[in-house]
Design a protein around this motif. Structure first.
Motif, PDB file in Angstrom:
ATOM      1  N   UNK C 220      41.783  41.273  47.532  1.00 48.71           N
ATOM      2  CA  UNK C 220      43.141  41.671  47.902  1.00 48.71           C
ATOM      3  C   UNK C 220      43.855  40.540  48.640  1.00 48.71           C
ATOM      4  N   UNK C 274      49.709  38.930  41.130  1.00 44.42           N
ATOM      5  CA  UNK C 274      49.319  39.707  42.301  1.00 44.42           C
ATOM      6  C   UNK C 274      48.796  41.070  41.859  1.00 44.42           C
ATOM      7  N   UNK C 275      49.483  41.672  40.883  1.00 41.81           N
ATOM      8  CA  UNK C 275      49.055  42.989  40.403  1.00 41.81           C
ATOM      9  C   UNK C 275      47.631  42.929  39.861  1.00 41.81           C
ATOM     10  N   UNK C 278      45.392  43.100  42.722  1.00 44.08           N
ATOM     11  CA  UNK C 278      45.414  44.428  43.342  1.00 44.08           C
ATOM     12  C   UNK C 278      44.586  45.415  42.525  1.00 44.08           C
ATOM     13  N   UNK C 279      44.762  45.370  41.201  1.00 42.91           N
ATOM     14  CA  UNK C 279      44.028  46.304  40.345  1.00 42.91           C
ATOM     15  C   UNK C 279      42.523  46.047  40.421  1.00 42.91           C
ATOM     16  N   UNK C 282      41.247  47.170  43.829  1.00 44.67           N
ATOM     17  CA  UNK C 282      41.222  48.625  43.859  1.00 44.67           C
ATOM     18  C   UNK C 282      40.042  49.173  43.060  1.00 44.67           C
TER      19      UNK C 282
END
Lengths: 325, 283, 295
Positions: C220, C274-275, C278-279, C282
């Motif tokens: 992250x 960035x996504x 993040x994915x 997560x």
């Protein structure tokens, strides 16, 4: 009360350490401020430079300069801006409230809407909206804040001109206080949504998770067994427990929000501390930068203490020991 | 005598899983019925079904059956058919419930006095002041010492036994006709267990309420029950007056449950401490 | 709900069976796998994109501010000088990814070392290190990094160091918390009883068991570092000689109202990168703690 007092005393020490660190960092770095100042007026004349060095006490030993600075700061004097030739304290104070307005609006928007979304989706955990919150949360977190701002300007200030492109007030406006406030509010909409949407995304997900947990708790079952309406069960018994983690996280993220505000202020030409900081970096205006670093750290510390107080008010279990991050 | 509450053919499912199947029993005023069984036997689901809480907060569904309750006007109403609004007027008022874990069953962020007063204000329409009077009265009834001081305390500031007394005070605050106690002493120390059971027995005599106690502990049954219903795997396997169950249980499962309680003197004749004999039961 | 803590003995290999189970859970998580594919695609584009789209991003190729499909404009249009926006997007990732990678390495080294020593030794060492950490934590990170970059002249190196210096406290706190939790567990006591040195206990015994949350956090932080870098570049505090998505947006600030494509496409590239982190982060979080899924 005693813990809070101890916390304040300790925080004062912390801020002092921050002052010393930032001052040392700026003054031991390469580059001569005197040349920077002279660059504007004296055009590199050695005599002028020497005069400036003398004026600013730049030839004194480092510790003397540091001691003098700390002494001044304690009395509320943050020095004089190289560029504006004005007291840094005055400069900062006039820029403080626009930043407060922006961050305050953004964070209130994020917490209120975020908690509402969290409550709504936690009560319908299988609904598409509820799954949407996770997607929205990751999306919102991953968007660069300055980009969001520019896109919102393109969409809502340029394509359709619902909101102004930048600034905090319309200089042409000459109205009473109410009209002025409406004008500021109008300018505030896009910047605060830009900044708030990141946190809205995070708090929706966080409050949904904590609400889901709380709704499964025994005391919610007790509240239902009393014959209370679902509305009262959710909003009186569950909500207060569910917002505890949101408040804690929001308090700890204040520093991060100031960083975000810096970018948003740049995008929207919002006359706050962030713009002042960005301008001062390019003008190598060390006293202003130092002042902003010190002030914003102090604000972070104060907000942390306030969060602690609010946390204690919401949750009576936290009586012993200071709640630290 | 007519029962206060009569459960007939109750069947409750969670998706494809049947948690309670065709369960029937009656409860009479002033009497205590114990529903006994292991965890997972469906006894708690039965209790939550009577309150119709099984459909709120859990994914259970009452498939079949009636839960007949004698309303104050003497008419028998079927709780299964009542709309949620009617049920809310009954819950905590005419039928109330106490739970196993008194710490987690009380809301940590409100004072215990406020939590009890909430029920009184809701069902009896008292104002805040009168409700507090009533709370004080209830706290004294359940023998909470220094009741005034205790009222403003939060759950985490009390001991387990005191918290369960608060729960009992809350449950009895509106003079219910039926009190359902789901494992009320399981989370408590042994000495506190005895106090709470004694208190419940006294209060039943004082208020004349019918008590439905859910437990896995045959010791608790012996202490408080008049009648016993034994449940195993969603079904009632045996029922009868407590003396009959203890003296001449017919079902092997009931006998196995009884044998699982260590008896005083069962170690007589042994020189050293030894594990209890395992209970043998093959379904 | 209490989650039972089952200490994994380091003898079971780096991550052992829990690692394999986490991997299985991760692969089954569609969003996480999507993130991974997205990241691989972005890295591929950054490394080899110029072979497929051979266009110099700094060269003026057409009239300025032509939108996609207008006149002789390339796919993503041209910027205010008439440079190819698509070429900028293709080439702009290397700076962001390099800076983020270096910054995150710095964060990991500083944060994990300070956190580990602090948590393991406790006492005055812990107090002293945590006060230093707190000092860095109250400084708004972007402001602090800006000052560092400005003082030492913007370059890839100074930007990486600035982001690293501003971001390590979080990792230090997490590492410390993990060490506090793990240091009194049985297998650590056993290692101590068998005479292992402090160094071996910290790095050989406790650290491998503290890895799962650290891996999640570092993933992250990688995303956050990309955001951080693009923010600095947007403000004009990136390496002036490099191509960067944030810089492209920053340079178009005065003219973007006449050409939405000049900011939209570079921003999408940042967002997608960035996504993806993040994915993945997560997904790793869910894979390591299956009980928290969907939260």
């Amino acid at each position: 009360m005693k813990q809070i007092a101890a916390r304040i005393a300790w925080s004062a020490g912390l801020i002092l350490a921050v002052i010393v660190m930032c001052f040392s960092l700026i003054h031991l770095a390469p580059g001569d401020v005197a040349i920077v100042i002279a660059g504007d007026s004296g055009a590199g004349d050695p005599e002028v430079i020497a005069e400036i060095r003398e004026d600013l006490g730049l030839d004194d030993p480092f510790l003397v300069q540091l001691g003098g600075y700390v002494g001044d700061v304690v009395q509320g004097d943050l020095g004089t801006s190289y560029r504006f030739n004005e007291p840094v304290t005055d400069l900062i104070v006039t820029r403080l409230w626009p930043t407060f307005l922006l961050v305050g609006t953004a964070v209130s928007f994020a917490i209120v809407i975020g908690v509402l979304v969290g409550v709504f989706t936690a009560r319908r955990p299988e609904s598409p909206i509820s799954h949407g919150v996770t997607v929205f949360s990751l999306t919102g977190y991953s968007m660069p804040v300055f980009w969001t701002g520019l896109l919102l300007i393109i969409m809502f200030a340029s394509n359709v001109q619902w909101f102004p492109v930048s600034g905090m007030r319309d200089v042409r406006l000459d109205g009473n206080w109410l009209e002025e406030w409406v004008d500021i509010a109008h300018h505030l909409v896009l910047p605060s949504i830009t900044l708030g949407v990141i946190y809205l995304a995070q708090y929706s997900r966080l409050s949904r998770a904590s609400m889901l947990e709380v709704l499964q708790s025994d005391y919610v079952r007790t509240a239902r067994a009393k014959g209370l309406t679902e509305r009262r069960v959710v909003y009186k018994h569950a909500l207060r427990n569910a917002v505890i983690p949101v408040v804690t996280v929001a308090g700890l993220q204040f520093g991060q929000m100031l960083s975000g505000a810096l970018l948003v202020e740049t995008v929207f030409n919002w006359p706050g501390l962030g713009r002042l900081a960005a301008d001062s970096v390019f003008q190598r205006d060390a006293p202003v930068l130092l002042g902003i670093l010190i002030l914003s750290s102090t604000l972070v510390v104060i907000i942390n203490i306030l969060t602690d107080v609010v946390y204690r008010l919401i949750d009576p279990r936290i009586r012993v020991g200071a709640a630290t991050k | 005598m007519e029962p206060v509450l009569s459960v007939r053919g109750l069947t409750v499912t969670f998706g494809s899983f049947t948690a309670v199947e065709d369960v029937s029993f009656d409860i009479h005023a002033g009497q205590t019925l114990a529903v006994v069984g292991e965890s997972g036997s469906g006894k708690s689901v039965t209790a939550l079904s009577i309150m119709r809480l099984v459909e709120l907060g859990t994914r259970g569904k009452i498939e079949r059956g009636e839960i007949l309750f004698r309303a104050p006007d003497g008419e028998m109403i079927d709780l299964v058919q009542q709309p949620e609004g009617e049920m809310r007027a009954i819950r905590g008022n005419q039928i109330s419930m106490i739970f196993q874990e008194p710490l987690t069953s009380l809301n940590p962020v409100y004072s215990v006095g406020d939590q009890v007063a909430e029920a009184v204000i809701l069902h009896q329409g008292l104002d805040k002041e009168a409700a507090n009077e009533r709370v004080l009265e209830m706290f004294r009834l359940v023998r909470i010492p220094e009741a005034e001081k205790r009222m403003v305390q939060f759950p985490h500031e009390m001991s387990g036994g005191m918290r369960q007394r608060v729960m009992i005070a809350m449950a009895l605050s509106c003079d219910p006709k039926v009190l359902i106690a789901d494992e009320p002493t399981t989370a408590l120390d042994v000495t506190i267990q005895a106090q709470i059971l004694g208190l419940m027995r006294d209060l039943r005599e004082q208020t004349g309420a019918a008590v439905l106690i859910i437990t896995h502990d045959m010791g608790v049954v012996a202490e408080v029950a008049d009648d016993v219903v034994v449940m195993n795997r969603a079904n009632v396997v045996e029922r009868g007056p407590v003396t009959q169950i203890f003296e001449a249980a017919t079902e092997p499962y009931t006998r196995a449950l009884l044998a699982s309680v260590p008896r005083l003197g069962s170690m007589a004749g042994r020189d050293e401490p030894a594990p209890f004999d395992l209970v043998e039961y093959q379904p | 709900m209490t989650v039972p803590v089952t200490p994994v003995s380091p003898e079971q290999g780096d991550l052992g069976p829990p690692g394999r189970q986490a991997l299985r859970l991760f692969i089954r998580n569609k969003a996480a796998v999507f993130g991974l594919i997205l990241l691989v695609a972005i890295v591929f584009m950054t490394l080899f994109g110029s072979f497929f789209y051979d266009q110099d991003p700094s060269r003026i190729i057409a009239r300025p501010l032509q939108g996609p499909g207008e006149g002789d404009a390339p796919a993503f249009g041209t910027d205010y000088l008439g440079r190819d926006v698509l070429a900028g997007v293709v080439n702009g990732g290397s700076t962001s990814l390099t800076v983020a990678l270096v910054a995150v390495l710095l964060v990991a080294v500083i944060g994990v070392s300070i956190g580990a020593v602090s948590g393991y030794y406790g006492g005055w060492i812990d107090v002293a290190l945590m006060r230093v950490t707190e000092m860095f934590q109250v400084l708004p990170a972007l402001l602090f990094a800006m000052v560092i970059v400005a003082l030492f002249e913007p370059s890839t190196r100074s930007v990486s160091v600035a982001i690293g210096l501003a971001s390590w406290p979080q990792t230090a706190r997490l590492t410390r918390a993990e060490f506090l939790r793990l240091k009194n567990l049985e297998f650590v006591k056993a290692a101590r009883a068998s005479g292992a040195s402090d160094f071996r206990i910290i790095w050989g015994v406790i650290f491998p068991n503290a890895l799962p949350p650290l891996i999640v956090s570092i993933t992250l932080i990688m995303g956050a570092a990309i955001l951080f870098e693009s923010g600095l570049a947007f403000l004009g505090l990136g390496d002036p000689n490099s191509q960067s998505w944030g810089l492209m947006i920053g340079l178009s600030r005065q003219t973007f109202l006449n050409g939405w494509w000049t900011v939209t496409f570079p921003g999408m590239a940042i967002f997608a990168t960035v996504l993806s982190f993040s994915l993945i982060g997560d997904g790793l979080q869910d894979a390591f703690n299956p009980k928290l899924r969907g939260r």
